[in-house]
Each structure stands twice: as C-alpha cells, then as structure tokens.
Motif scaffolding. Sequence first.
Motif: not given
Length: 213
Positions: A70, A74-75, A78, A94, A97-98, A101, A106, A109-110, A113
């Motif tokens: 995760a 996320r990185k 980004g 995006a 990633s969501a 997360q 989480d 953090n979702a 994005h």
Amino acid sequence: MAAYDLEEQEQIAELKAWWTQYGNLTVSILLVLALGFAGWQGWGRYRSTGAAEASALYSDLQRAAASDDAVQVRKIAGDLISKHGDTVQAQMGALLSASIQFRKNDPDNARPHLEWAADKGKDTVMRNLARLRLAAVLLQQGAVDEALARLQPVPEGSLRARFEDLRGDAFATQGKDAEARTAWKAAFEAIDSASNDFGMRNAIRIKLESLKG
C-alpha cells in the motif's frame, strides 16, 4: 423503525464489502478505458517520452498493487498525479491506489487520491466513478452531507443505480425516510434489466421494505 435501526447499524460495515464487490467493475472499466486511450492516442504519441513514462509508472503501480504494498502504491500514484496528471494513467492510478488503501482499512489515505480523480481527472466516466467511491468513504467516516454533495449530479448510464442507492443509504443514515425511499426507488428503476443484477435488486427491495409508511 426497530428493524431498520439494525440495518442502519450494519450499513457502514457493508460499505467495505460493497467496495470490494464493486472493485471488479472498476477493473473492467479501467481496462476498457485504457485500451481505448491507447487506440485514440496512436502509436506516435503513445511512444513519446511523457506518455511512455506515465505508462511505465502505471506498470510499476500495478506490480506494487499485486504485491499488496500500500505504501509503494500510494507513492507511485502520487508521482503519476504530480508528473502526469493530464493522463488517463494518473486517473487509473489514483483509483487503484484508493482501492488498495481502502482494502488496508485506511480510508484517510484513500480519500486524497479519490478527491483528485473526482475533481481534476480528465475522463468523465472515471471522474464519476471516483465521486461514487469517494462518497462511500465519506459516508463511512460519518461525513454524510459531504457524501451527498459528492453524489450530485447523478449521472445517467450504468452508474446511475449505484449513485441513487448510495444516496438512499446517506439519507437513511440521517433519518430522512422519504428522501431515502425516493432515492432507492430511483436506484431500483435504474438497474438495467439485462444486467441480471439480482443481488442489488434484492438489497434495495429489502431497504425499501424496512421503511415504514
């Protein structure tokens, strides 16, 4: 309302299961859009430095997602957004990633994005998909008014039923039975009869039957 109170308590927990189930459709939509994007751009532009880098980053993101990493997902997402925000890969990254997360429990953090994909993504279908999933996160976090705002306007087409269904859930959480009934009826009517989505039909029917009056 006692029967409905029990259902209301379960709704937030069910959002996570809904997200997981809906992820399959997300993958299908992203795949179709990615293929269409490649064809539309043509090989000349696709092989340009920027597009090639965006594609390479998205491939890295997919590998990180397959490894369930995760933090790395996320990185990379980004990086895609900051360096290639005008590409479809950035929107796809995006959303992916969501999804990771959220699966990791989480939602905080979702959310960023999803907000970017909903507000600044270039593709309308993916913007609407991001709005829908962002609203689910907001509802889980108790930000009901924000969730309802994200669900407006309700798009036509295949996502309409999902939007109306989630609007009904949000109204029910606020105790607004009349508005919830209207939204769930609209969701039921919007389900494509050819889709054979009996699970969603039955879920909405149960929600409507739980309302009194």
